[in-house]
Design an enzyme around this catalytic site. Structure first.
Site, PDB file in Angstrom:
ATOM      1  N   PHE A 165      30.556 118.322  40.395  1.00 32.79           N
ATOM      2  CA  PHE A 165      31.733 119.362  39.775  1.00 32.79           C
ATOM      3  C   PHE A 165      32.199 119.095  38.672  1.00 32.79           C
ATOM      4  O   PHE A 165      32.824 118.015  38.417  1.00 32.79           O
ATOM      5  CB  PHE A 165      32.737 119.216  40.994  1.00 32.79           C
ATOM      6  CG  PHE A 165      33.676 120.568  41.172  1.00 32.79           C
ATOM      7  CD1 PHE A 165      33.186 121.658  42.036  1.00 32.79           C
ATOM      8  CD2 PHE A 165      34.680 120.745  40.140  1.00 32.79           C
ATOM      9  CE1 PHE A 165      33.910 122.880  41.834  1.00 32.79           C
ATOM     10  CE2 PHE A 165      35.500 121.862  40.365  1.00 32.79           C
ATOM     11  CZ  PHE A 165      35.155 122.970  41.024  1.00 32.79           C
ATOM     12  N   ARG A 206      40.891 124.576  32.455  1.00 34.91           N
ATOM     13  CA  ARG A 206      40.014 125.333  31.632  1.00 34.91           C
ATOM     14  C   ARG A 206      40.047 125.028  30.119  1.00 34.91           C
ATOM     15  O   ARG A 206      39.361 125.315  29.377  1.00 34.91           O
ATOM     16  CB  ARG A 206      40.477 126.790  31.950  1.00 34.91           C
ATOM     17  CG  ARG A 206      40.005 127.395  33.119  1.00 34.91           C
ATOM     18  CD  ARG A 206      40.194 128.893  33.042  1.00 34.91           C
ATOM     19  NE  ARG A 206      40.560 129.545  34.602  1.00 34.91           N
ATOM     20  CZ  ARG A 206      39.307 129.913  35.688  1.00 34.91           C
ATOM     21  NH1 ARG A 206      38.064 129.497  35.073  1.00 34.91           N
ATOM     22  NH2 ARG A 206      39.669 130.437  36.625  1.00 34.91           N
ATOM     23  N   GLY A 224      23.731 130.858  42.177  1.00 35.52           N
ATOM     24  CA  GLY A 224      23.141 132.057  41.413  1.00 35.52           C
ATOM     25  C   GLY A 224      23.600 133.318  42.206  1.00 35.52           C
ATOM     26  O   GLY A 224      23.200 134.571  41.693  1.00 35.52           O
ATOM     27  N   LYS A 277      23.303 124.754  36.993  1.00 40.43           N
ATOM     28  CA  LYS A 277      23.011 123.666  37.903  1.00 40.43           C
ATOM     29  C   LYS A 277      22.035 124.031  38.978  1.00 40.43           C
ATOM     30  O   LYS A 277      22.129 124.598  39.949  1.00 40.43           O
ATOM     31  CB  LYS A 277      24.320 123.391  38.716  1.00 40.43           C
ATOM     32  CG  LYS A 277      25.624 122.817  37.991  1.00 40.43           C
ATOM     33  CD  LYS A 277      26.396 122.614  39.189  1.00 40.43           C
ATOM     34  CE  LYS A 277      27.968 122.347  38.615  1.00 40.43           C
ATOM     35  NZ  LYS A 277      28.828 122.197  39.513  1.00 40.43           N
ATOM     36  N   GLU A 327      27.735 133.878  30.662  1.00 42.64           N
ATOM     37  CA  GLU A 327      28.477 132.919  32.079  1.00 42.64           C
ATOM     38  C   GLU A 327      28.631 131.610  31.472  1.00 42.64           C
ATOM     39  O   GLU A 327      28.050 130.956  30.573  1.00 42.64           O
ATOM     40  CB  GLU A 327      27.413 133.141  33.075  1.00 42.64           C
ATOM     41  CG  GLU A 327      27.611 134.022  34.157  1.00 42.64           C
ATOM     42  CD  GLU A 327      28.742 133.675  35.078  1.00 42.64           C
ATOM     43  OE1 GLU A 327      29.822 132.892  34.668  1.00 42.64           O
ATOM     44  OE2 GLU A 327      29.026 134.344  36.133  1.00 42.64           O
ATOM     45  N   ASP A 328      29.657 131.043  32.026  1.00 41.48           N
ATOM     46  CA  ASP A 328      29.950 129.671  32.060  1.00 41.48           C
ATOM     47  C   ASP A 328      29.089 128.825  32.672  1.00 41.48           C
ATOM     48  O   ASP A 328      28.405 127.826  32.090  1.00 41.48           O
ATOM     49  CB  ASP A 328      31.586 129.214  32.138  1.00 41.48           C
ATOM     50  CG  ASP A 328      31.965 129.545  33.583  1.00 41.48           C
ATOM     51  OD1 ASP A 328      31.248 130.318  34.278  1.00 41.48           O
ATOM     52  OD2 ASP A 328      32.922 129.113  34.143  1.00 41.48           O
ATOM     53  N   THR A 382      26.519 134.945  42.310  1.00 39.93           N
ATOM     54  CA  THR A 382      27.279 135.630  41.518  1.00 39.93           C
ATOM     55  C   THR A 382      26.741 136.350  40.564  1.00 39.93           C
ATOM     56  O   THR A 382      26.770 137.720  40.289  1.00 39.93           O
ATOM     57  CB  THR A 382      28.592 134.683  40.793  1.00 39.93           C
ATOM     58  OG1 THR A 382      29.281 133.928  41.627  1.00 39.93           O
ATOM     59  CG2 THR A 382      29.355 135.761  39.823  1.00 39.93           C
ATOM     60  N   LEU A 383      25.770 135.710  39.805  1.00 38.60           N
ATOM     61  CA  LEU A 383      25.056 136.273  38.732  1.00 38.60           C
ATOM     62  C   LEU A 383      23.981 137.438  39.291  1.00 38.60           C
ATOM     63  O   LEU A 383      23.817 138.480  38.809  1.00 38.60           O
ATOM     64  CB  LEU A 383      24.154 135.293  38.031  1.00 38.60           C
ATOM     65  CG  LEU A 383      23.374 135.813  37.056  1.00 38.60           C
ATOM     66  CD1 LEU A 383      24.134 136.683  35.870  1.00 38.60           C
ATOM     67  CD2 LEU A 383      22.591 134.888  36.021  1.00 38.60           C
ATOM     68  N   ASP A 422      25.369 128.709  39.299  1.00 39.45           N
ATOM     69  CA  ASP A 422      25.414 127.413  40.429  1.00 39.45           C
ATOM     70  C   ASP A 422      24.443 127.688  41.691  1.00 39.45           C
ATOM     71  O   ASP A 422      23.416 127.605  41.244  1.00 39.45           O
ATOM     72  CB  ASP A 422      26.964 127.307  40.799  1.00 39.45           C
ATOM     73  CG  ASP A 422      27.144 126.070  41.838  1.00 39.45           C
ATOM     74  OD1 ASP A 422      26.919 124.881  41.281  1.00 39.45           O
ATOM     75  OD2 ASP A 422      27.363 126.314  42.954  1.00 39.45           O
ATOM     76  N   GLY A 431      35.870 132.111  33.611  1.00 33.43           N
ATOM     77  CA  GLY A 431      35.334 130.830  33.164  1.00 33.43           C
ATOM     78  C   GLY A 431      34.688 130.947  31.804  1.00 33.43           C
ATOM     79  O   GLY A 431      34.452 130.003  30.919  1.00 33.43           O
TER      80      GLY A 431
END
Ligand code: PRP
Length: 176
Positions: free
Chosen positions: A152, A165, A105, A131, A99-100, A107-108, A103, A44
């Site tokens: 979304f 993308r 959180g 978000k 990061e893109d 993943t981060l 959301d 992303g």
């Protein structure tokens, strides 16, 4: 019901350009004299990273990780797998994760744990979109481009089913 498609533009090209210029300038000030290793999170972040580093006229290094969260659909499961690792050692280095979108959180948070275990000197995060309304874990984000509502979005690196993308702006995915 019609298939979802890119609809209304939420963040246009001009807004992206000017906010990224601001972010680049702020980040460069923070790293005065000590350029970071800039780590993009694939896929992303690839467009944002490309534009952000060009707004940072310092001798920085770049590298990438790729993460996959288990499960399907449009939300993370929290189980994150590193499928492509850094090529460089970050021990003792200043690291800027790009990061893109943040959301839930999850993943981060997982990425932070993985990278912190390698003992960088500092670890900061710049996310294009945040978000905040969807957060499930408290995770620190040092620079945010745009705080988005709970819709979304696709484009400018963000996908739906692997598509969109390459759109030059951030748009809402709509059933139209
Ligand atoms: C997206 C995005 C973040 C993550 C954010 O990646 O790039 O890494 O989801 O979601 P979270 O805060 O709820 O964890 P995705 O897994 O869709 O992969 P991609 O970057 O290859 O599109």
């Amino acid at each position: 019901m019609p298939a979802p498609r890119p609809g209304r533009v939420l963040v246009g090209e001009r807004a992206l350009r000017s906010r990224i210029a601001e972010l680049g300038a702020e980040i460069v000030r923070r790293y005065a004299g000590e350029p970071p290793v800039v780590v993009g999170v694939l896929q992303g972040a690839f467009l944002f990273m490309a534009d952000l580093v060009r707004a940072m006229p310092i001798d920085l290094a770049t590298d990438f990780v790729r993460l996959e969260s288990y499960g399907s659909g449009t939300t993370s499961t929290g189980q994150v797998r590193l499928t492509h690792d850094l090529a460089t050692s970050i021990e003792g280095r200043d690291v800027l994760v790009v990061e893109d979108v943040v959301d839930t959180g999850l993943t981060l948070a997982a990425l932070r744990r993985t990278l912190e275990a390698r003992q960088p000197r500092s670890l900061r995060v710049c996310a294009l979109c945040d978000k905040t309304g969807r957060r499930q874990v408290d995770v620190r984000v040092d620079w945010v481009g745009f705080t988005l509502p709970n819709v979304f979005v696709v484009g400018y690196g963000l996908d739906y089913g692997g598509l969109y993308r390459n759109l030059p702006h951030v748009v809402v995915l709509e059933r139209i």
